[in-house]
Design a protein around this motif. Structure first.
Motif, PDB file in Angstrom:
ATOM      1  N   GLU A  66      -0.610   6.847   2.637  1.00 43.63           N
ATOM      2  CA  GLU A  66      -2.038   6.265   2.917  1.00 43.63           C
ATOM      3  C   GLU A  66      -1.830   5.432   4.702  1.00 43.63           C
ATOM      4  OE1 GLU A  66      -4.346   2.846   0.819  1.00 43.63           O
ATOM      5  OE2 GLU A  66      -4.492   4.632  -0.539  1.00 43.63           O
ATOM      6  N   VAL A  67      -1.049   4.628   4.307  1.00 45.05           N
ATOM      7  CA  VAL A  67      -1.098   4.070   5.983  1.00 45.05           C
ATOM      8  C   VAL A  67      -1.280   4.834   6.512  1.00 45.05           C
ATOM      9  CG1 VAL A  67      -0.570   1.941   6.490  1.00 45.05           C
ATOM     10  CG2 VAL A  67      -0.398   1.961   4.415  1.00 45.05           C
TER      11      VAL A  67
ATOM     12  N   SER B  48       2.570   4.501  11.818  1.00 42.69           N
ATOM     13  CA  SER B  48       2.288   5.907  11.389  1.00 42.69           C
ATOM     14  C   SER B  48       3.681   6.554  11.077  1.00 42.69           C
ATOM     15  CB  SER B  48       1.168   6.198  11.753  1.00 42.69           C
ATOM     16  OG  SER B  48       1.096   7.658  11.316  1.00 42.69           O
TER      17      SER B  48
ATOM     18  N   ARG C 150       0.959  -1.412  -0.011  1.00 43.42           N
ATOM     19  CA  ARG C 150      -0.058  -0.354  -0.134  1.00 43.42           C
ATOM     20  C   ARG C 150       1.647   1.390  -0.254  1.00 43.42           C
ATOM     21  NH1 ARG C 150      -5.119  -0.949   2.026  1.00 43.42           N
ATOM     22  NH2 ARG C 150      -5.607  -2.992   2.070  1.00 43.42           N
TER      23      ARG C 150
ATOM     24  N   MET D  93      -4.720   6.533   8.108  1.00 39.37           N
ATOM     25  CA  MET D  93      -5.177   5.708   8.125  1.00 39.37           C
ATOM     26  C   MET D  93      -4.886   5.447   9.935  1.00 39.37           C
ATOM     27  SD  MET D  93      -6.554   2.399   6.952  1.00 39.37           S
ATOM     28  CE  MET D  93      -4.587   1.829   5.413  1.00 39.37           C
ATOM     29  N   LEU D  94      -3.296   5.101  10.568  1.00 39.90           N
ATOM     30  CA  LEU D  94      -3.037   4.286  11.795  1.00 39.90           C
ATOM     31  C   LEU D  94      -2.694   5.878  12.893  1.00 39.90           C
ATOM     32  CD1 LEU D  94      -0.227   1.693  10.437  1.00 39.90           C
ATOM     33  CD2 LEU D  94      -3.362   1.371  11.004  1.00 39.90           C
TER      34      LEU D  94
END
Length: 79
Positions: A50-51, A71, A46, A54-55
């Motif tokens: 973006e990861v 993150s 990914r 999200m985290l």
């Protein structure tokens, strides 16, 4: 291979590789094995940003967690 040293979690470090903005390797050292393996597996392939988005901010103990530390690792990855 970038090694991020975790702070405030059961995981002590994260091995991380990002190529062209995509996570190609992620491995937690120590921590809750099933959870950290699951998070790592979901992250690989990914887009790193973006990861990270999200985290970011997920809490477990105190003001951080293993996902939050990932993150932070992504955001501190050397350019």
């Amino acid at each position: 291979m970038y090694i991020y040293h975790c702070k405030g979690t059961c995981s002590t470090a994260i091995e991380l590789e990002i190529t062209d903005g995509v996570i190609t390797h992620c491995k937690f050292i120590n921590g809750c094995r099933g959870n950290t393996q699951g998070v790592a597996k979901l992250a690989v392939g990914r887009k790193a940003e973006e990861v990270a988005a999200m985290l970011e901010g997920i809490q477990c103990r105190g003001n951080t967690s293993c996902p939050d530390q990932l993150s932070r690792a992504i955001r501190s990855y050397p350019a």
